[in-house]
Motif scaffolding. Structure first.
Motif, PDB file in Angstrom:
ATOM      1  N   ASP B   4      -0.896 -10.377  -3.639  1.00 31.02           N
ATOM      2  CA  ASP B   4       0.389 -10.181  -2.972  1.00 31.02           C
ATOM      3  C   ASP B   4       0.368  -8.827  -2.256  1.00 31.02           C
ATOM      4  O   ASP B   4       0.240  -7.784  -2.895  1.00 31.02           O
ATOM      5  N   ARG B   5       0.525  -8.849  -0.949  1.00 33.73           N
ATOM      6  CA  ARG B   5       0.457  -7.586  -0.194  1.00 33.73           C
ATOM      7  C   ARG B   5       1.811  -7.134   0.317  1.00 33.73           C
ATOM      8  O   ARG B   5       1.902  -6.243   1.164  1.00 33.73           O
ATOM      9  N   LEU B   7       4.297  -5.461  -1.140  1.00 34.33           N
ATOM     10  CA  LEU B   7       4.694  -4.087  -1.451  1.00 34.33           C
ATOM     11  C   LEU B   7       4.062  -3.129  -0.447  1.00 34.33           C
ATOM     12  O   LEU B   7       4.742  -2.282   0.137  1.00 34.33           O
ATOM     13  N   SER B   8       2.777  -3.272  -0.253  1.00 36.82           N
ATOM     14  CA  SER B   8       2.064  -2.433   0.700  1.00 36.82           C
ATOM     15  C   SER B   8       2.689  -2.533   2.094  1.00 36.82           C
ATOM     16  O   SER B   8       2.964  -1.528   2.757  1.00 36.82           O
ATOM     17  N   ARG B   9       2.961  -3.753   2.504  1.00 38.83           N
ATOM     18  CA  ARG B   9       3.513  -3.953   3.844  1.00 38.83           C
ATOM     19  C   ARG B   9       4.914  -3.368   3.981  1.00 38.83           C
ATOM     20  O   ARG B   9       5.255  -2.781   5.010  1.00 38.83           O
ATOM     21  N   LEU B  11       6.281  -0.868   2.368  1.00 43.00           N
ATOM     22  CA  LEU B  11       6.228   0.592   2.429  1.00 43.00           C
ATOM     23  C   LEU B  11       5.854   1.029   3.842  1.00 43.00           C
ATOM     24  O   LEU B  11       6.454   1.945   4.417  1.00 43.00           O
ATOM     25  N   HIS B  12       4.872   0.356   4.387  1.00 48.10           N
ATOM     26  CA  HIS B  12       4.434   0.607   5.762  1.00 48.10           C
ATOM     27  C   HIS B  12       5.623   0.499   6.720  1.00 48.10           C
ATOM     28  O   HIS B  12       5.856   1.386   7.555  1.00 48.10           O
ATOM     29  N   LEU B  33       2.391  -5.584  11.694  1.00 52.86           N
ATOM     30  CA  LEU B  33       1.738  -6.111  10.497  1.00 52.86           C
ATOM     31  C   LEU B  33       0.748  -7.216  10.827  1.00 52.86           C
ATOM     32  O   LEU B  33       0.085  -7.732   9.931  1.00 52.86           O
ATOM     33  N   LEU B  74       8.881   3.667  -5.045  1.00 49.86           N
ATOM     34  CA  LEU B  74       8.034   2.475  -4.968  1.00 49.86           C
ATOM     35  C   LEU B  74       8.544   1.405  -5.927  1.00 49.86           C
ATOM     36  O   LEU B  74       8.459   0.212  -5.635  1.00 49.86           O
ATOM     37  N   TYR B  78       9.406  -2.463  -5.150  1.00 48.66           N
ATOM     38  CA  TYR B  78       8.802  -3.521  -5.976  1.00 48.66           C
ATOM     39  C   TYR B  78       9.880  -4.440  -6.548  1.00 48.66           C
ATOM     40  O   TYR B  78       9.751  -5.672  -6.514  1.00 48.66           O
TER      41      TYR B  78
END
Lengths: 153, 153
Positions: B4-5, B7-9, B11-12, B33, B74, B78
């Motif tokens: 699962d990406r 969270l990373s996305r 934040l970006h 993205l 974070l 999440y």
DNA sequence: TCCTCACGTAAGCGTGTTTGTTACGTGATA
DNA sequence: TATCACGTAACAAACACGCTTACGTGAGGA
């Protein structure tokens, strides 16, 4: 994503092999796990390659331990499974040129690495014999009726 | 399993929203993205429900921050994503009557819980503003040519 | 009024990984 | 020689995220 339950299952199998003493066939084990003998062989191949168990063909064949459970840690089993990915979370690399994305991924990867280190460190500290000891302790605490009712007597 | 990406996305995206100042459309964000505007809206719905961003329809609409990045951790992001599972590993429940299996799952779950606690604890300590600061620091360290070559100027 | 923009949402397919199943081959033992 | 049990290849199932299409709604401009 579908979680990987092989580590849990292999620990389960190793302890039963120890308690059973002799050999167990892939079929026996598959029934214990509610699955298929092919799945068992596939999962246990790594354990055999690392010398924790052996498999014998033909009549009277099956799987047996080749060393005491006290010589096998959870980390050993995990590595024998090919060190599968631990996290369901990953960082994105949608645009590696973007410095914002890189700052995010670096920070997240750093945090995930810390958790990974903790987890594998704990795995390294725990032997399968310890987990078997957890079972023995619980089993000893049962009265006779409960022992009969449980599937691990 | 496929990681699962989101969270990373997310934040970006939050950091880009902050740097941009005004609104960004789902299309703008999707291009950043390398994905689809529908995926963006779906992922950001939770952030809106929690009041970290707002969305506006019609001409000049799009997404904007509703509070400073220093107020968002974070862990907040999440949780806004619905607290997806962290681990690609899980314990098996093939035969809940088996005391061996229960000893294994209890020990493993305990270890996984420790790692989860560490991870979420770290998430709670890190604000999105801190990650944005990581970026600013790196960006300031570049010379002019590198700044032009990067996608985050 | 009508058009366009942009979000909101439902529905379906793609994809990757573990898991489950079938099928066939090989070696060991009775 | 027949049977047992492992070894392996090949393929289907399940599941969750991701992608795409399609349609609806509200806001603003011509």
């Amino acid at each position: 994503m579908r979680p990987d339950r092989r580590l849990s299952r292999m620990l389960h199998v190793l302890i039963h092999l120890d308690r059973h003493g002799g050999r167990l066939t892939s079929d026996d084990i598959a029934q214990m796990l509610g699955t298929n003998p092919v799945v068992v062989r596939r999962s246990m191949a790594g354990l055999r390659e690392r010398g924790y168990v052996e498999s014998v063909k033909g009549h009277g064949g099956g799987w047996a331990l080749t060393r005491p459970l006290s010589d096998i840690t959870l980390l050993d089993v995990y590595m024998a499974l090919g060190e599968p990915g631990l996290f369901a979370l990953a960082t994105s690399q949608d645009n590696p040129r973007c410095l914002v994305e890189r700052a995010v991924t670096d920070r997240l990867d750093e945090t995930l690495d810390q958790a990974r280190e903790l987890l594998l460190g704990r795995f390294a500290e725990i032997t399968v014999a310890e987990v078997a000891g957890d079972f023995e302790h619980r089993f000893a605490a049962l009265d006779d009726d409960e022992r009969c009712a449980s599937d691990a007597g």
